[in-house]
Design an enzyme around this catalytic site. Sequence first.
Site, short mmCIF file in Angstrom:
data_model
loop_
_atom_site.label_atom_id
_atom_site.label_comp_id
_atom_site.label_asym_id
_atom_site.label_seq_id
_atom_site.Cartn_x
_atom_site.Cartn_y
_atom_site.Cartn_z
CB THR B 97 -0.91 0.01 1.24
OG1 THR B 97 -1.74 -1.15 1.21
CG2 THR B 97 -1.78 1.25 1.28
CE LYS B 173 -4.59 -1.80 0.97
NZ LYS B 173 -5.46 -2.69 1.76
CE LYS B 242 1.51 2.26 4.55
NZ LYS B 242 1.83 1.06 3.78
#
Lengths: 295, 295
Positions: B97, B173, B242
């Site tokens: 990701t 995503k 993140k």
Amino acid sequence: MKTTIGFIGLGNLGTPIAKNLIAAGYHLQVYNRTLSKIDELDQTSITKCGSPAEAAKSVNFIITVLANDAVLRQTVVGDEGILKTLPLNAIHISMSTIAPDTAEELADLHKQAGNSYLASPVFGRPDAAAAKMLWTCISGEAEVKEAAKPILECTSREVIDFGEKVGSANVVKISGNFMIQASMEMMAEAYTMAEKFGVDRGIVAEFFGNTLFNAPIFKSYGKAIAEKKYEPVGFTTELGYKDASLVLKLSQQSKTPMPFANIIHNRLLVTIAKGRTGADWAEAFGKGVTDDAGV
Amino acid sequence: MKTTIGFIGLGNLGTPIAKNLIAAGYHLQVYNRTLSKIDELDQTSITKCGSPAEAAKSVNFIITVLANDAVLRQTVVGDEGILKTLPLNAIHISMSTIAPDTAEELADLHKQAGNSYLASPVFGRPDAAAAKMLWTCISGEAEVKEAAKPILECTSREVIDFGEKVGSANVVKISGNFMIQASMEMMAEAYTMAEKFGVDRGIVAEFFGNTLFNAPIFKSYGKAIAEKKYEPVGFTTELGYKDASLVLKLSQQSKTPMPFANIIHNRLLVTIAKGRTGADWAEAFGKGVTDDAGV
């Protein structure tokens, strides 16, 4: 001989619910502020009433499906209100989305009058109501719930019991509308961001609606928001704003900081401020985000 | 003779993916920063490598499943990086990701080196990976996608194509992780408010998970948040943070105001600030809201 039920409130949701009850064999004593709405019903199965008090006369059950706390309270305690006539031991089935403290207050007044109040707010848009596919959340005294169930089942896919405390079903209903609104805001933010990166927002919405977010809310509102198609109107921004205001009220009353609720309230208020009170609430979120993002 | 694939990154997600590939008959050249993790794999089906460059030697495909943009970039362009050895026409299948601009940058570097980069981030927790039930989002050149599909299908329930632009799958995503995080925040707010009104949050979560929000996200995380049970840890707050940072970055890059994204970022930062980086991300939302609400 048909059982007679009182029925007040022929809005977008009330009308299909009334039709379901008629289809199930009930006779309705109907009151609606706008009288012409009553003409939509099968006239052989209803009696037109000139006031809430008239609709509540000599019935064991009266159903109300009204826009907000103030209208419901007036309908119950007004000069021509339900409490003037509702028989002893009768049950007021209250389907409106209102605050739990209003429900508690009305339940007390009914108790003093020798009859009962049942909180029974419903989830579902008008087409779900027409298809008898509502989810009906109830809370109140056990015997009252038991007595009302056969009526509620005529218009619900499921009746879910949230206990004895009368306001609980209203808390659940308001929580659910909050979650629906939050879902629209998050889809609007995500799909608009994707669009601005050159990704087709329709394909993104379809992907999520078929996979991780494979639930009715994300499929129906996801499609509307992805395609920016907000008509026909199913539920207005004005009603959505009422719900968002209830959420903030509950957040304050219960001392639960709810930062998403503040953003949702603000989003709807922007659309209200622009005079688009009649727009579908999905437009308030969808267009609100795209307008902010300049697309 | 078995086909050999390079494989880098034996984290919570990488390990079950590597096992699926071995089960499907591939031989893996494996590199992992922590070498001991390699011992979990069937040793007859793998070759241990001392660097990314070694893992990329003489293969047609190399898969990376890494924690963030910086680690992936280093793995590709570092002194012992993939680009030092990856053969002409080979394909780098990148499942991490990461930001779309990192994907675009790495795709350019691969192109200059005469090979290809395929964005293929996946949705699913480790147990879904183990069950070959990941949703894999891909974007890149048509022939690269076609060539990689048989490998991706060994570990996915579905491979979804988001077009030629290499960063698109990463945008999807990141959008999805944003929506998962928003779902956790909204459930935490709603269920905590209900609890403070005396309504059982478990029953509320169950109701929504079975009706309007009948989707995996609301069932699994809904149960955890309702029951305040945040172990075992499936995905850490650190990784969630993140993602939330990536969402803010994309919001800024694309000039899409995303008020929910700001709240989500802040919610995770609170948990990070308290030193709970290893807690499940559901705890960051669930406990974050109950802590704020004093329950």
